[in-house]
Scaffold this active site. Structure first.
Site, PDB file in Angstrom:
ATOM      1  N   HIS A 103       0.841  -1.210   0.000  1.00  0.00           N
ATOM      2  CA  HIS A 103       0.000   0.000   0.000  1.00  0.00           C
ATOM      3  C   HIS A 103       0.869   1.251   0.000  1.00  0.00           C
ATOM      4  O   HIS A 103       0.633   2.201  -0.749  1.00  0.00           O
ATOM      5  CB  HIS A 103      -0.897  -0.044   1.253  1.00  0.00           C
ATOM      6  CG  HIS A 103      -1.868   1.080   1.363  1.00  0.00           C
ATOM      7  ND1 HIS A 103      -3.199   0.952   1.028  1.00  0.00           N
ATOM      8  CD2 HIS A 103      -1.718   2.366   1.787  1.00  0.00           C
ATOM      9  CE1 HIS A 103      -3.820   2.096   1.242  1.00  0.00           C
ATOM     10  NE2 HIS A 103      -2.947   2.974   1.715  1.00  0.00           N
ATOM     11  N   GLU A 104       1.927   1.223   0.829  1.00  0.00           N
ATOM     12  CA  GLU A 104       2.810   2.386   0.933  1.00  0.00           C
ATOM     13  C   GLU A 104       3.761   2.510  -0.252  1.00  0.00           C
ATOM     14  O   GLU A 104       4.157   3.625  -0.603  1.00  0.00           O
ATOM     15  CB  GLU A 104       3.610   2.317   2.240  1.00  0.00           C
ATOM     16  CG  GLU A 104       2.763   2.502   3.475  1.00  0.00           C
ATOM     17  CD  GLU A 104       1.865   3.714   3.382  1.00  0.00           C
ATOM     18  OE1 GLU A 104       2.338   4.804   3.002  1.00  0.00           O
ATOM     19  OE2 GLU A 104       0.670   3.582   3.687  1.00  0.00           O
ATOM     20  N   HIS A 111       1.922   4.637  -2.700  1.00  0.00           N
ATOM     21  CA  HIS A 111       1.994   6.061  -2.344  1.00  0.00           C
ATOM     22  C   HIS A 111       3.355   6.642  -2.702  1.00  0.00           C
ATOM     23  O   HIS A 111       3.456   7.743  -3.259  1.00  0.00           O
ATOM     24  CB  HIS A 111       1.763   6.233  -0.834  1.00  0.00           C
ATOM     25  CG  HIS A 111       0.334   6.100  -0.424  1.00  0.00           C
ATOM     26  ND1 HIS A 111      -0.694   6.802  -1.015  1.00  0.00           N
ATOM     27  CD2 HIS A 111      -0.246   5.352   0.544  1.00  0.00           C
ATOM     28  CE1 HIS A 111      -1.837   6.486  -0.443  1.00  0.00           C
ATOM     29  NE2 HIS A 111      -1.591   5.609   0.511  1.00  0.00           N
TER      30      HIS A 111
END
Length: 286
Positions: free
Chosen positions: A43-44, A47
């Protein structure tokens, strides 16, 4: 506690998340913790990659049970369109992974349902319009042109605290009726704390930016001044894009007849931008 570095960005694990991981491992749920950590890490990564593509500097990433929290290095990156793309990258990848592995699971002959469920929850939960969740950043980006960054941050952070209290209440209810609400209580506490802290991050970025210039001035004994001339209707965002860490910016403001209307310092521009939002012009700062 610093855990690793991703593309030069330090990744820090929240102590409560680490404590929760140790507790789950002692209960024989080490595999589940590894899967959760992998889902949050992916998920990161989404980003971080989008931040690099957009030219946004990320100071650090903190791993929390409901995802990660990226601290922006430079407040000038708080462009609404950029923030929306950056915020949606994480949930989009989480939901994509959930859908992908859901359909691939029969062909891989592996039990990946927990990984699918974690990514699904991570993606959907982070779309809630409340800070520090990704949906809260999208919500703030949408209303900041009307209300300004400071006020928009307070509203989105309040929603984050409200959702945290709902999670706490639900966790205590489950603990009382079924003795199974500990997860909701922990996530509620962390979300409430992170939402309260979120309101201070803009001020933190602003102060760090100014302190960097003060340190440069103290080290050198002087600092170059970059003077710009601009019309009253010029967007402050465009002026701030011309700032740099090695010089101080001063703007001479002219009306349409080229008559001087005054001078605005870099600090005044930053305060005006954070207070009134990305659509503010030089005229609004005088």
């Amino acid at each position: 506690m610093k855990f690793a570095r991703l593309l030069g960005i330090p990744i820090r694990v929240n102590p409560l998340f680490l404590l929760l991981a140790i507790l789950y491992s002692c209960l024989g749920l080490g595999r589940e913790i590894i899967i959760i950590l992998a889902a949050v890490f992916l998920h990161e990564i989404a980003h971080t990659l989008v931040a690099l593509m957009l030219g946004i500097k990320v100071a650090e990433i903190e791993i929390l049970p409901f995802g990660g929290q990226a601290q922006i290095e430079d407040f000038t990156a708080l462009d609404p369109s950029k923030e929306i793309y950056l915020a949606l990258a994480g949930p989009a990848v989480s939901l994509l992974l959930a859908g992908l592995f859901y359909f691939l699971q029969p062909y891989l002959n592996l039990d990946l349902q927990f990984f699918v469920n974690i990514n699904l929850v991570l993606g959907l939960f982070n779309l809630l319009p409340a800070l520090p969740l990704d949906g809260g950043r999208v919500f703030r980006a949408l209303i900041s042109p009307l209300l300004g960054f400071k006020r928009s941050t307070k509203i989105a952070a309040f929603l984050g605290q409200f959702i945290a209290l709902l999670l706490l209440a639900y966790g205590f209810y489950l603990s009382y009726t079924r003795l199974t609400g500990a997860n909701y209580i922990v996530i509620g506490i962390l979300l409430f704390w992170a939402a309260r802290r979120e309101g201070k991050l803009l001020l933190y970025s602003f102060m760090r930016y100014l302190l960097h210039k003060k340190a440069e001035l103290a080290r050198k004994g002087f600092l170059s001044c970059n003077q710009l001339v601009a019309y009253t209707y010029t967007p402050v965002k465009e002026i701030l894009n011309a700032t740099g860490p090695s010089y101080y910016l001063v703007v001479v403001v002219l009306d349409e007849d080229h008559h001087p209307r005054g001078m605005i310092s870099e600090v005044e521009l930053i305060e005006c931008y954070l207070e009134k939002g990305p659509r503010v012009s030089l005229e609004d700062c005088q």
